[in-house]
Design a protein around this motif. Structure first.
Motif, short mmCIF file in Angstrom:
data_model
loop_
_atom_site.label_atom_id
_atom_site.label_comp_id
_atom_site.label_asym_id
_atom_site.label_seq_id
_atom_site.Cartn_x
_atom_site.Cartn_y
_atom_site.Cartn_z
N SER A 106 0.87 -1.17 0.00
CA SER A 106 0.00 0.00 0.00
C SER A 106 0.90 1.21 0.00
O SER A 106 2.13 1.09 0.14
CB SER A 106 -0.92 0.02 1.23
OG SER A 106 -0.15 0.27 2.40
N SER A 140 -1.51 11.52 1.30
CA SER A 140 -1.31 10.41 2.25
C SER A 140 -0.36 10.79 3.37
O SER A 140 -0.10 9.96 4.26
CB SER A 140 -0.77 9.18 1.51
OG SER A 140 -1.64 8.80 0.48
N PHE A 192 -0.69 -2.50 -7.08
CA PHE A 192 -1.66 -1.96 -6.13
C PHE A 192 -2.26 -0.70 -6.74
O PHE A 192 -1.54 0.26 -7.05
CB PHE A 192 -0.99 -1.62 -4.81
CG PHE A 192 -1.87 -0.84 -3.86
CD1 PHE A 192 -2.86 -1.46 -3.12
CD2 PHE A 192 -1.70 0.54 -3.73
CE1 PHE A 192 -3.67 -0.72 -2.27
CE2 PHE A 192 -2.50 1.28 -2.87
CZ PHE A 192 -3.50 0.64 -2.14
N ILE A 208 -3.83 2.69 -6.74
CA ILE A 208 -3.90 3.81 -5.81
C ILE A 208 -5.28 4.46 -5.92
O ILE A 208 -5.73 4.79 -7.02
CB ILE A 208 -2.78 4.83 -6.12
CG1 ILE A 208 -1.41 4.18 -5.86
CG2 ILE A 208 -2.95 6.10 -5.28
CD1 ILE A 208 -0.24 5.03 -6.28
N SER A 256 -8.32 -1.68 -5.45
CA SER A 256 -7.89 -2.68 -4.49
C SER A 256 -8.97 -2.87 -3.44
O SER A 256 -9.60 -1.92 -2.99
CB SER A 256 -6.59 -2.21 -3.81
OG SER A 256 -6.20 -3.10 -2.80
N ASN A 316 -8.63 -3.86 -0.30
CA ASN A 316 -8.23 -3.32 1.00
C ASN A 316 -7.10 -2.32 0.79
O ASN A 316 -5.96 -2.68 0.56
CB ASN A 316 -7.75 -4.45 1.92
CG ASN A 316 -7.34 -3.92 3.28
OD1 ASN A 316 -7.65 -2.79 3.62
ND2 ASN A 316 -6.66 -4.75 4.05
N CYS A 317 -7.45 -1.06 0.87
CA CYS A 317 -6.44 -0.01 0.66
C CYS A 317 -5.46 0.03 1.81
O CYS A 317 -4.30 0.38 1.62
CB CYS A 317 -7.15 1.34 0.51
SG CYS A 317 -6.07 2.76 0.52
N GLY A 318 -5.89 -0.33 3.02
CA GLY A 318 -5.01 -0.18 4.16
C GLY A 318 -4.85 1.29 4.50
O GLY A 318 -5.60 2.14 4.04
N CYS A 321 -3.69 4.06 3.41
CA CYS A 321 -3.10 4.62 2.19
C CYS A 321 -2.42 5.94 2.44
O CYS A 321 -1.53 6.29 1.71
CB CYS A 321 -4.18 4.79 1.13
SG CYS A 321 -4.96 3.26 0.62
#
Length: 271
Positions: free
Chosen positions: A120, A153, A203, A205, A265, A267-269, A271
């Motif tokens: 991520s 981010s 991944f 974004i 994605s 599950n971005c987590g 980010c």
């Protein structure tokens, strides 16, 4: 004798350039580097319909191509990764018509050594990850969007010393592919191309972290009387060419808005 003379004159006339049929057309296209694989396929298919015509493509960053056109570069069409560049050219009187939107692009994390699908943006803060490649934000739209996503981010200050900059998005991908950077933020259209897709996942974004990568093209003023330029512009908007662009991850005008998130994605987590 009159009949023989007529036949001789006819033979001379047919031997003159352009006699006996239409002259072959020539076309030079300036295209953003994110289009490399998609445009190569579109041009190949277009040539199959236009045997005898010459179509060449010059790839680069949209900002640099824009500057070249302002300086008089002999391009007939300009496909930009940022629609604002062709809009500026049109406002300056350097276009032969309206600006045509053709796609929206996306940015992804990609690595040739790691499974980027498990990363991520937050992972970039780890200094052991090494160098990170992005396109130069000064003239590459994908680089601008990468910087926007990193700033949104809260990662920009932490990772800026480890950034390496590609002249365009294709060179950025090359930095990662050759190991000059451990990971990069590149175009989805490159990450899904056969050479890079074979090296691992990516991944996606979230597009909420940056401005849209709205892309557009123009026929340049130089090509105002070039029928081949208009034929190519029309072909890019036909179903076969649109299918190629979709295959490389672009979302096209007229597609459902939800398509923008079709590759998001799960599950971005953080980010």
């Amino acid at each position: 004798m009159r009949r023989a003379l007529s036949l001789a004159l006819l033979a001379v006339a047919l031997a003159l350039p352009g006699a006996g049929g239409a002259q072959a057309g020539e076309l030079t296209i300036a295209a953003a580097a994110d289009l490399k694989f998609a445009m190569d396929r579109i041009v190949r298919d277009f040539r199959a319909r236009h045997a005898g015509d010459t179509v060449q493509v010059v790839y680069g960053s949209s900002g640099n191509l824009h500057a070249q056109l302002r300086a008089g570069a002999p391009y007939d069409l300009f496909f930009s990764a940022d629609i604002n560049y062709p809009r500026e050219l049109a406002q300056a009187g350097l276009a032969a018509g309206e600006v045509t939107p053709y796609a929206t692009g996306r940015i992804v994390l990609w690595s040739a050594r790691r499974d980027a699908g498990r990363l991520s943006l937050a992972a970039l803060a780890d200094p052991t990850l090494g160098r990170i490649a992005i396109a130069n934000p000064k003239h590459a739209p994908y680089g601008k969007r990468a910087e926007e996503a990193l700033r949104a981010s809260g990662l920009w200050q932490a990772i800026e010393p480890r950034l390496v900059y590609g002249e365009n998005i294709a060179q950025t991908a090359q930095f990662v592919e050759t190991g000059n950077a451990e990971v990069g933020i590149i175009a989805l259209s490159l990450a899904v191309s056969p050479p890079l897709a074979a090296r691992g996942g990516y991944f996606l974004i979230p597009d909420t972290l940056h401005a849209p990568l709205e892309q557009g093209f123009i026929i340049t003023r130089r090509a105002a009387a070039n029928p081949l330029a208009r034929q190519f512009a029309a072909y890019v908007q036909e179903a076969p060419a649109r299918a190629v662009l979709r295959r490389y991850g672009f979302v096209l005008p007229g597609d459902p808005a939800a398509a923008l998130n079709r590759a998001r994605s799960i599950n971005c987590g953080p980010c």
